[in-house]
Design an enzyme around this catalytic site. Structure first.
Site, PDB file in Angstrom:
ATOM      1  N   HIS A 147       1.584   7.210  -2.109  1.00 38.66           N
ATOM      2  CA  HIS A 147       2.248   5.908  -1.574  1.00 38.66           C
ATOM      3  C   HIS A 147       3.798   6.287  -1.747  1.00 38.66           C
ATOM      4  O   HIS A 147       4.389   5.534  -2.822  1.00 38.66           O
ATOM      5  CB  HIS A 147       1.529   4.797  -2.270  1.00 38.66           C
ATOM      6  CG  HIS A 147       2.077   3.340  -1.569  1.00 38.66           C
ATOM      7  ND1 HIS A 147       1.356   2.425  -1.890  1.00 38.66           N
ATOM      8  CD2 HIS A 147       3.136   3.264  -1.104  1.00 38.66           C
ATOM      9  CE1 HIS A 147       2.332   1.305  -1.183  1.00 38.66           C
ATOM     10  NE2 HIS A 147       3.095   1.711  -0.634  1.00 38.66           N
TER      11      HIS A 147
ATOM     12  N   GLU B 171      -0.075   6.192   2.220  1.00 39.25           N
ATOM     13  CA  GLU B 171       0.115   4.930   2.295  1.00 39.25           C
ATOM     14  C   GLU B 171       1.646   4.304   2.243  1.00 39.25           C
ATOM     15  O   GLU B 171       2.334   4.966   1.718  1.00 39.25           O
ATOM     16  CB  GLU B 171      -0.622   3.950   1.007  1.00 39.25           C
ATOM     17  CG  GLU B 171      -1.890   4.194   0.564  1.00 39.25           C
ATOM     18  CD  GLU B 171      -2.093   3.819  -0.769  1.00 39.25           C
ATOM     19  OE1 GLU B 171      -3.198   3.743  -1.177  1.00 39.25           O
ATOM     20  OE2 GLU B 171      -1.055   3.347  -1.750  1.00 39.25           O
TER      21      GLU B 171
ATOM     22  N   HIS C 235      -7.384  -1.004  -5.099  1.00 40.08           N
ATOM     23  CA  HIS C 235      -6.280  -1.776  -6.177  1.00 40.08           C
ATOM     24  C   HIS C 235      -6.965  -2.517  -7.134  1.00 40.08           C
ATOM     25  O   HIS C 235      -7.936  -3.197  -7.030  1.00 40.08           O
ATOM     26  CB  HIS C 235      -5.318  -2.964  -5.543  1.00 40.08           C
ATOM     27  CG  HIS C 235      -4.041  -2.838  -5.995  1.00 40.08           C
ATOM     28  ND1 HIS C 235      -3.524  -3.387  -7.210  1.00 40.08           N
ATOM     29  CD2 HIS C 235      -2.905  -2.357  -5.383  1.00 40.08           C
ATOM     30  CE1 HIS C 235      -2.434  -2.936  -7.426  1.00 40.08           C
ATOM     31  NE2 HIS C 235      -2.026  -2.494  -6.171  1.00 40.08           N
TER      32      HIS C 235
HETATM   33  N1  PXP Z   1      -4.224   0.622  -2.293  1.00 36.46           N
HETATM   34  C1  PXP Z   1      -2.938   0.364  -1.898  1.00 36.46           C
HETATM   35  C2  PXP Z   1      -2.596   0.170  -0.479  1.00 36.46           C
HETATM   36  C3  PXP Z   1      -2.020   0.811  -3.054  1.00 36.46           C
HETATM   37  O1  PXP Z   1      -0.704   0.409  -2.721  1.00 36.46           O
HETATM   38  C4  PXP Z   1      -2.532   0.924  -4.214  1.00 36.46           C
HETATM   39  C5  PXP Z   1      -1.523   1.383  -5.358  1.00 36.46           C
HETATM   40  O2  PXP Z   1      -0.642   2.354  -4.869  1.00 36.46           O
HETATM   41  C6  PXP Z   1      -3.938   1.375  -4.502  1.00 36.46           C
HETATM   42  C7  PXP Z   1      -4.918   1.338  -3.338  1.00 36.46           C
HETATM   43  C8  PXP Z   1      -4.475   1.714  -5.572  1.00 36.46           C
HETATM   44  O3  PXP Z   1      -4.275   0.964  -6.830  1.00 36.46           O
HETATM   45  P1  PXP Z   1      -4.541   1.227  -8.127  1.00 36.46           P
HETATM   46  O4  PXP Z   1      -3.303   2.075  -8.556  1.00 36.46           O
HETATM   47  O5  PXP Z   1      -4.582   0.013  -8.881  1.00 36.46           O
HETATM   48  O6  PXP Z   1      -5.774   1.739  -8.433  1.00 36.46           O
END
Ligand code: PXP
Length: 237
Positions: A43, A70, A190
């Site tokens: 990301h 992302e 997330h």
């Molecule tokens: N999905 C998105 C859109 C995110 O921004 C993130 C964090 O960068 C994640 C998934 C992954 O989340 P986590 O780091 O809490 O597993």
């Protein structure tokens, strides 16, 4: 089958903290694949505090599984993603200063932007997923905008899960059925972790991919990366 895409933001964050190449992001990506991960997610944010835009092409060249990039689709992000052509791009409505993503798109308010950006990515053979809260109208908006998939924002699910798993999953489970009927693929991400992942998987009619970063990298400090990836893959079986 649900694919595990490992989010390597935290690996890049540690690397950036010393200005050297340790840990080596590309080596870690290859090792995640070797240990069974079916994809790699990054990301790149405008401040490049995690992954840098210059990491994207070498990262794509380093791996054989799917790359998922992302981010917020501003002009710079779009140009970089189209240059690299990952398998998937997940559009996230992040403010540049946000610590982490904490909500999905308002697909009604931003319908024009999403439609335009999704078409641009799809014209470049990039699958597009939209980060979204579990809400029927917003999911309908994602389908209308032309998204291939949605990624359910699972932050609230993860927070509620220890108190009341059924309450935590309810909206995602119901709207997932609606999204499938609308022809959308289903991703989730997330705050997913070893405690809440299996319940999510078992309660959804379909789950194409989860992207997991923070908890997985924290677990790897204790169990090692190889064991940790196996533990997460076991939860998805
Ligand atoms: N999905 C998105 C859109 C995110 O921004 C993130 C964090 O960068 C994640 C998934 C992954 O989340 P986590 O780091 O809490 O597993």
């Amino acid at each position: 089958m649900t694919r595990l895409s490992v989010n390597l933001n935290k690996i890049a964050l540690i690397r950036n903290s010393r200005g050297s190449n340790l840990p080596d992001l590309f080596q870690v990506a290859q090792d995640c694949e070797r240990f069974g991960a079916q994809g790699i997610t990054v990301h790149p944010r405008p401040d490049e505090r995690h992954c840098k835009f210059s990491d994207l092409q070498p990262l794509k060249n380093s791996i054989t599984s799917e790359l998922n990039i992302e981010g917020y689709p501003d002009d710079h992000f779009m140009a970089q993603v189209i240059k690299v052509k990952p398998h998937q791009c997940t559009l996230v409505p992040d403010d540049p200063k946000q610590i982490t993503s904490d909500h999905g798109w308002d697909t009604l308010k931003h319908a024009d932007l999403l439609k335009e950006r999704i078409a641009e990515l799809k014209n470049n053979d990039i699958r597009v997923s939209i980060f979204i809260d579990p809400d029927r109208e917003l999911i309908e908006g994602a389908a209308k905008a032309g998204a291939d998939r949605i990624e359910f924002y699972t932050g609230p699910y993860a927070k509620e899960y220890p108190k009341n798993p059924e309450h935590a999953i309810h909206e995602i489970r119901e709207t997932c059925i609606y999204a499938i009927a609308a022809g959308l693929g289903i991703n989730a991400g997330h705050d997913l972790n070893l405690a809440n992942l299996e319940y999510l998987k078992n309660n959804l009619a379909r789950l194409d991919e989860v992207s997991i970063g923070h908890a997985l990298i924290c677990d790897a400090l204790y169990y090692g990366l190889e064991n940790t990836i196996r533990l997460y893959l076991n939860k998805l079986q």
